[in-house]
Design an enzyme around this catalytic site. Sequence first.
Site, short mmCIF file in Angstrom:
data_model
loop_
_atom_site.label_atom_id
_atom_site.label_comp_id
_atom_site.label_asym_id
_atom_site.label_seq_id
_atom_site.Cartn_x
_atom_site.Cartn_y
_atom_site.Cartn_z
N HIS A 77 46.24 50.98 33.44
CA HIS A 77 46.31 49.64 32.83
C HIS A 77 47.61 48.93 33.22
O HIS A 77 48.38 48.48 32.36
CB HIS A 77 46.18 49.74 31.30
CG HIS A 77 45.72 48.45 30.68
ND1 HIS A 77 44.92 48.39 29.57
CD2 HIS A 77 45.95 47.15 31.03
CE1 HIS A 77 44.67 47.13 29.25
NE2 HIS A 77 45.29 46.36 30.13
N ARG A 110 38.11 44.95 31.33
CA ARG A 110 38.15 45.81 30.15
C ARG A 110 37.23 47.01 30.40
O ARG A 110 36.15 46.85 31.00
CB ARG A 110 37.67 45.06 28.90
CG ARG A 110 38.68 44.07 28.34
CD ARG A 110 39.88 44.76 27.69
NE ARG A 110 40.91 43.84 27.24
CZ ARG A 110 42.05 43.56 27.85
NH1 ARG A 110 42.32 44.13 29.01
NH2 ARG A 110 42.93 42.73 27.34
N1 LIG Z 1 44.22 45.03 33.33
C1 LIG Z 1 45.17 44.21 32.92
O1 LIG Z 1 46.36 44.51 33.07
C2 LIG Z 1 44.79 42.90 32.33
C3 LIG Z 1 45.79 41.94 32.08
C4 LIG Z 1 45.39 40.71 31.55
C5 LIG Z 1 44.05 40.44 31.32
N2 LIG Z 1 43.10 41.39 31.57
C6 LIG Z 1 41.67 41.13 31.36
O2 LIG Z 1 41.25 40.04 32.16
C7 LIG Z 1 40.29 39.28 31.41
C8 LIG Z 1 40.18 37.88 31.98
O3 LIG Z 1 41.36 37.15 31.67
P1 LIG Z 1 41.39 35.55 31.75
O4 LIG Z 1 42.72 35.13 31.25
O5 LIG Z 1 40.95 35.11 33.11
O6 LIG Z 1 40.25 35.22 30.69
P2 LIG Z 1 39.64 33.79 30.30
O7 LIG Z 1 40.52 32.71 30.84
O8 LIG Z 1 39.34 33.87 28.85
O9 LIG Z 1 38.28 33.74 31.13
C9 LIG Z 1 37.20 34.57 30.86
C10 LIG Z 1 36.08 34.24 31.83
O10 LIG Z 1 34.99 35.10 31.49
C11 LIG Z 1 33.82 34.30 31.35
N3 LIG Z 1 32.90 34.87 30.36
C12 LIG Z 1 33.15 35.19 29.07
N4 LIG Z 1 32.03 35.65 28.48
C13 LIG Z 1 31.06 35.62 29.42
C14 LIG Z 1 29.69 35.95 29.44
N5 LIG Z 1 29.07 36.42 28.37
N6 LIG Z 1 29.01 35.78 30.59
C15 LIG Z 1 29.62 35.29 31.70
N7 LIG Z 1 30.91 34.96 31.76
C16 LIG Z 1 31.63 35.12 30.62
C17 LIG Z 1 34.30 32.95 30.88
O11 LIG Z 1 33.30 31.99 31.18
P3 LIG Z 1 33.47 30.44 30.76
O12 LIG Z 1 34.65 29.95 31.55
O13 LIG Z 1 32.21 29.83 31.17
O14 LIG Z 1 33.73 30.47 29.28
C18 LIG Z 1 35.59 32.81 31.72
O15 LIG Z 1 35.26 32.31 33.00
C19 LIG Z 1 40.85 39.35 29.97
O16 LIG Z 1 39.84 39.08 29.01
C20 LIG Z 1 41.31 40.78 29.90
O17 LIG Z 1 40.19 41.54 29.51
C21 LIG Z 1 43.46 42.61 32.07
#
Ligand SMILES: NC(=O)c1ccc[n+]([C@@H]2O[C@H](COP(=O)([O-])OP(=O)(O)OC[C@H]3O[C@@H](n4cnc5c(N)ncnc54)[C@H](OP(=O)(O)O)[C@@H]3O)[C@@H](O)[C@H]2O)c1
Length: 305
Positions: free
Chosen positions: A273, A225
């Site tokens: 994006h 993000r």
């Molecule tokens: N650019 C694009 O096209 C696109 C597309 C899809 C998604 N995204 C982005 O990719 C991100 C990740 O997706 P995902 O599905 O992998 O998310 P997710 O499954 O919700 O995983 C988020 C990860 O971030 C960690 N996290 C959250 N808050 C934290 C903090 N304060 N300190 C350290 N670690 C923290 C979580 O830790 P824990 O496991 O310990 O809770 C988890 O490992 C999304 O949130 C979105 O912003 C971008």
Amino acid sequence: MMLNVLFSAAPTSWDNYRDPLHEALAVEGIKAHLNRDFAPEDVDYIVFAPDGPVRDFTAYTRTKAVLGLWAGVESIVDNKTLTQPLARMVDEGLTRGMVEWVTGHALRHHLGMDTQIIGQDGVWRRHLPPLAPDRPVTILGLGALGVACAHALTGLGFPVTGWSRTSKDITGLKCLHGLKGLHDALHHAEILVLLLPLTEDTQNIVNAETLALLPKGAVVINPGRGPLIDDTALLAALDDGHIAHATLDVFRIEPLPVDHPYWAHPRVTVTPHIASTTRPETATRVIASRATSRVSKPDCHCCIR
Ligand SMILES: NC(=O)c1ccc[n+]([C@@H]2O[C@H](COP(=O)([O-])OP(=O)(O)OC[C@H]3O[C@@H](n4cnc5c(N)ncnc54)[C@H](OP(=O)(O)O)[C@@H]3O)[C@@H](O)[C@H]2O)c1
């Protein structure tokens, strides 16, 4: 029994999803009226995206579950009117897209591809990049996407360190957490990938102090993000040469304004994006299977709340 499935997302999504979703529900044996408009009390399931019309879930008294169309749940999980179970989208197509985007951009920087692609000037320069085992990569965020990207990169031989909120033990990865873990994770990261959600704790996590912890010449790749990065600090680190390049897919304001310094910066790559998106062909299968689970087993574990 005929179910009423409300599709609450942007009109363009409706055009893309209507036919595949009809088909996926039929394949799962679910008889459903799929529409963008129902009386709230008649709705059995809501297919939900934050860019759709539903904001208040109070009147949806019969709704058995809200089925997320987007991967991120930041914009809905704290909605106080949401008392129905929420199933988040984990789409194989979205994960695969992210793995391809991250791996492609990591390899671009690892191999120094720009030198050959842009810098072809008749001079025979034999610059050999190190092999992957000598190029440490750090991924901030070990969720569905971070772990999938980490496995792809370790499969290519990169030593990958992952950092998350809670402690983890994942085969093949060095897993760190907490503030000290963050500092350790950044210390050797020649390629830094941001796959964190945007929260109060993660906003500006890449700032002057954390950028200074990276080794000189590191590359930052952000498909997470935009506000994860303090833009002024990143531009300063690029200008003084501490950071060699930033490949950015997400921004505080999207589309990125035409006069934003990122566009013209010689060491910034802007992508609009497109790192990954939910794909109708695969995502509709996920939605239909979530609905099937809820129909046949109301206490199934596909919902996150
Ligand atoms: N650019 C694009 O096209 C696109 C597309 C899809 C998604 N995204 C982005 O990719 C991100 C990740 O997706 P995902 O599905 O992998 O998310 P997710 O499954 O919700 O995983 C988020 C990860 O971030 C960690 N996290 C959250 N808050 C934290 C903090 N304060 N300190 C350290 N670690 C923290 C979580 O830790 P824990 O496991 O310990 O809770 C988890 O490992 C999304 O949130 C979105 O912003 C971008």
